[in-house]
Design a protein around this motif. Structure first.
Motif, PDB file in Angstrom:
ATOM      1  N   ALA A  12      42.417   0.214 -17.794  1.00 50.41           N
ATOM      2  CA  ALA A  12      41.220   0.271 -18.625  1.00 50.41           C
ATOM      3  C   ALA A  12      40.301   1.420 -18.208  1.00 50.41           C
ATOM      4  O   ALA A  12      39.740   2.121 -19.058  1.00 50.41           O
ATOM      5  CB  ALA A  12      40.470  -1.062 -18.552  1.00 50.41           C
ATOM      6  N   LEU A  13      40.173   1.645 -16.917  1.00 45.74           N
ATOM      7  CA  LEU A  13      39.339   2.753 -16.443  1.00 45.74           C
ATOM      8  C   LEU A  13      39.956   4.101 -16.807  1.00 45.74           C
ATOM      9  O   LEU A  13      39.245   5.049 -17.166  1.00 45.74           O
ATOM     10  CB  LEU A  13      39.148   2.648 -14.930  1.00 45.74           C
ATOM     11  CG  LEU A  13      38.243   1.505 -14.441  1.00 45.74           C
ATOM     12  CD1 LEU A  13      38.279   1.407 -12.920  1.00 45.74           C
ATOM     13  CD2 LEU A  13      36.807   1.692 -14.925  1.00 45.74           C
ATOM     14  N   VAL A  14      41.263   4.197 -16.722  1.00 46.53           N
ATOM     15  CA  VAL A  14      41.951   5.432 -17.102  1.00 46.53           C
ATOM     16  C   VAL A  14      41.708   5.741 -18.579  1.00 46.53           C
ATOM     17  O   VAL A  14      41.380   6.876 -18.954  1.00 46.53           O
ATOM     18  CB  VAL A  14      43.463   5.321 -16.819  1.00 46.53           C
ATOM     19  CG1 VAL A  14      44.246   6.405 -17.559  1.00 46.53           C
ATOM     20  CG2 VAL A  14      43.732   5.427 -15.327  1.00 46.53           C
ATOM     21  N   GLU A  15      41.848   4.751 -19.426  1.00 38.64           N
ATOM     22  CA  GLU A  15      41.646   4.964 -20.860  1.00 38.64           C
ATOM     23  C   GLU A  15      40.202   5.335 -21.168  1.00 38.64           C
ATOM     24  O   GLU A  15      39.930   6.210 -22.008  1.00 38.64           O
ATOM     25  CB  GLU A  15      42.055   3.715 -21.630  1.00 38.64           C
ATOM     26  CG  GLU A  15      43.560   3.493 -21.640  1.00 38.64           C
ATOM     27  CD  GLU A  15      43.973   2.447 -22.649  1.00 38.64           C
ATOM     28  OE1 GLU A  15      43.085   1.887 -23.328  1.00 38.64           O
ATOM     29  OE2 GLU A  15      45.176   2.208 -22.771  1.00 38.64           O
ATOM     30  N   GLY A  52      41.238  11.400  -7.788  1.00 37.15           N
ATOM     31  CA  GLY A  52      42.364  10.495  -8.012  1.00 37.15           C
ATOM     32  C   GLY A  52      42.370   9.929  -9.415  1.00 37.15           C
ATOM     33  O   GLY A  52      43.436   9.712 -10.008  1.00 37.15           O
ATOM     34  N   LEU A  53      41.185   9.707  -9.959  1.00 37.49           N
ATOM     35  CA  LEU A  53      41.087   9.221 -11.339  1.00 37.49           C
ATOM     36  C   LEU A  53      41.671  10.242 -12.305  1.00 37.49           C
ATOM     37  O   LEU A  53      42.446   9.888 -13.202  1.00 37.49           O
ATOM     38  CB  LEU A  53      39.625   8.943 -11.691  1.00 37.49           C
ATOM     39  CG  LEU A  53      39.336   8.652 -13.170  1.00 37.49           C
ATOM     40  CD1 LEU A  53      39.998   7.354 -13.599  1.00 37.49           C
ATOM     41  CD2 LEU A  53      37.830   8.603 -13.423  1.00 37.49           C
ATOM     42  N   TRP A  54      41.336  11.525 -12.132  1.00 37.28           N
ATOM     43  CA  TRP A  54      41.839  12.540 -13.063  1.00 37.28           C
ATOM     44  C   TRP A  54      43.345  12.703 -12.946  1.00 37.28           C
ATOM     45  O   TRP A  54      44.027  12.924 -13.945  1.00 37.28           O
ATOM     46  CB  TRP A  54      41.129  13.872 -12.819  1.00 37.28           C
ATOM     47  CG  TRP A  54      39.682  13.819 -13.185  1.00 37.28           C
ATOM     48  CD1 TRP A  54      38.621  14.135 -12.415  1.00 37.28           C
ATOM     49  CD2 TRP A  54      39.142  13.372 -14.445  1.00 37.28           C
ATOM     50  NE1 TRP A  54      37.451  13.921 -13.095  1.00 37.28           N
ATOM     51  CE2 TRP A  54      37.738  13.454 -14.353  1.00 37.28           C
ATOM     52  CE3 TRP A  54      39.709  12.913 -15.630  1.00 37.28           C
ATOM     53  CZ2 TRP A  54      36.891  13.100 -15.400  1.00 37.28           C
ATOM     54  CZ3 TRP A  54      38.872  12.552 -16.678  1.00 37.28           C
ATOM     55  CH2 TRP A  54      37.480  12.648 -16.547  1.00 37.28           C
ATOM     56  N   ALA A 108      43.716  19.181 -13.516  1.00 34.09           N
ATOM     57  CA  ALA A 108      43.980  18.091 -12.576  1.00 34.09           C
ATOM     58  C   ALA A 108      45.460  18.070 -12.241  1.00 34.09           C
ATOM     59  O   ALA A 108      46.309  18.388 -13.081  1.00 34.09           O
ATOM     60  CB  ALA A 108      43.556  16.751 -13.184  1.00 34.09           C
ATOM     61  N   ASP A 109      45.773  17.705 -11.006  1.00 36.34           N
ATOM     62  CA  ASP A 109      47.164  17.576 -10.604  1.00 36.34           C
ATOM     63  C   ASP A 109      47.747  16.287 -11.188  1.00 36.34           C
ATOM     64  O   ASP A 109      47.025  15.416 -11.682  1.00 36.34           O
ATOM     65  CB  ASP A 109      47.277  17.534  -9.087  1.00 36.34           C
ATOM     66  CG  ASP A 109      46.885  18.851  -8.433  1.00 36.34           C
ATOM     67  OD1 ASP A 109      47.086  19.901  -9.075  1.00 36.34           O
ATOM     68  OD2 ASP A 109      46.363  18.805  -7.305  1.00 36.34           O
TER      69      ASP A 109
END
Length: 244
Positions: A12-15, A52-54, A108-109
């Motif tokens: 959900a956070l990624v989206e 890390g999120l990206w 982002a990687d």
């Protein structure tokens, strides 16, 4: 009490981050969790921080694409399969346009570059089958053919997602583009056109501009924009977020 990671919260956070990025909103810790009931610690729990999120946002797009591509069954007609992969690629982009755009943001990687590359490898393998079965010329390069098919499809899909072209342009032009590339690779024009039409329909599209039907379609797991299993829709995060 130690905080534990939750796959549902993570997805959900990624989206949400991808959607904010697509809307060109500043993505800060507070903005990301605002109105969700989550604390900013959820980002550290699941991603170790914003970098890390990206990485996770980019990777998630490829993870979902990989899952979609596995719904295309391998048949006797590699050119049909190639077109079906293209149709499923388009469906994946339309289902989650924000994640699709983030996939190709090299700022982002990636968490797992090999897994991302494997999605393109699926296309290359299909082009190799077309060559080995005699549909494409013996001296054709599967990687080059796959690159051309991907570039054509990605460009057209991006133009539709950004509003530069209407959605109808996908069904109106993509089959003709793939057919031309297959003919350039050595396939017979009439046979290529028939296979591409069947594969495009098998992937849930139609050269006539509406939902298609084909030999493969019953074997495809279509979701028409719905989330894959275990992926919560955008909106409020699960109640458990508040505890993360």
């Amino acid at each position: 009490m130690p905080r534990t990671a939750s796959p549902a919260v993570r997805a959900a956070l990624v989206e949400r981050a991808a959607e904010m990025l697509a809307r060109r909103e500043p993505v800060t810790l507070r903005a990301l969790v605002e109105g969700t009931g989550a604390s900013t610690m959820a980002v550290y729990t699941h991603f170790g921080g914003m970098p890390g999120l990206w990485r996770a946002v980019r990777q998630e797009g490829f993870t979902r694409l990989a899952a979609r591509l596995t719904t295309v069954a391998t048949g006797d007609d590699a050119v049909e399969d190639l077109a079906a992969l293209g149709a499923v690629y388009v469906a994946n982009a339309l289902a989650r346009p924000a994640l699709y755009r983030a996939m190709f943001d090299a700022a982002a990687d990636l968490e797992d570059p090999a897994a991302a590359d494997a999605t393109f490898g699926t296309l290359v393998a299909c082009a190799a089958r077309a060559r080995d079965s005699g549909r494409f010329a013996a001296d054709s390069d599967p990687a080059a053919v796959a690159t051309r098919v991907w570039v054509a499809g990605h460009g057209l899909t991006t133009l539709v997602l950004t509003g530069a072209l209407p959605a109808e342009a996908l069904d109106a032009h993509a089959p003709a583009m793939v057919t031309a590339l297959c003919v350039a690779a050595g396939d017979d024009p009439e046979r290529a056109a028939a296979s591409v039409r069947a594969g495009w329909a098998a992937g849930g599209r139609s050269s006539a501009g509406g939902p298609g039907s084909g030999a493969q379609r019953d074997r495809l797991a279509t979701d028409d924009g719905a989330d894959l299993p275990g992926r919560p829709p955008l909106g409020d995060l699960p109640d458990e977020v508040a505890e993360r």
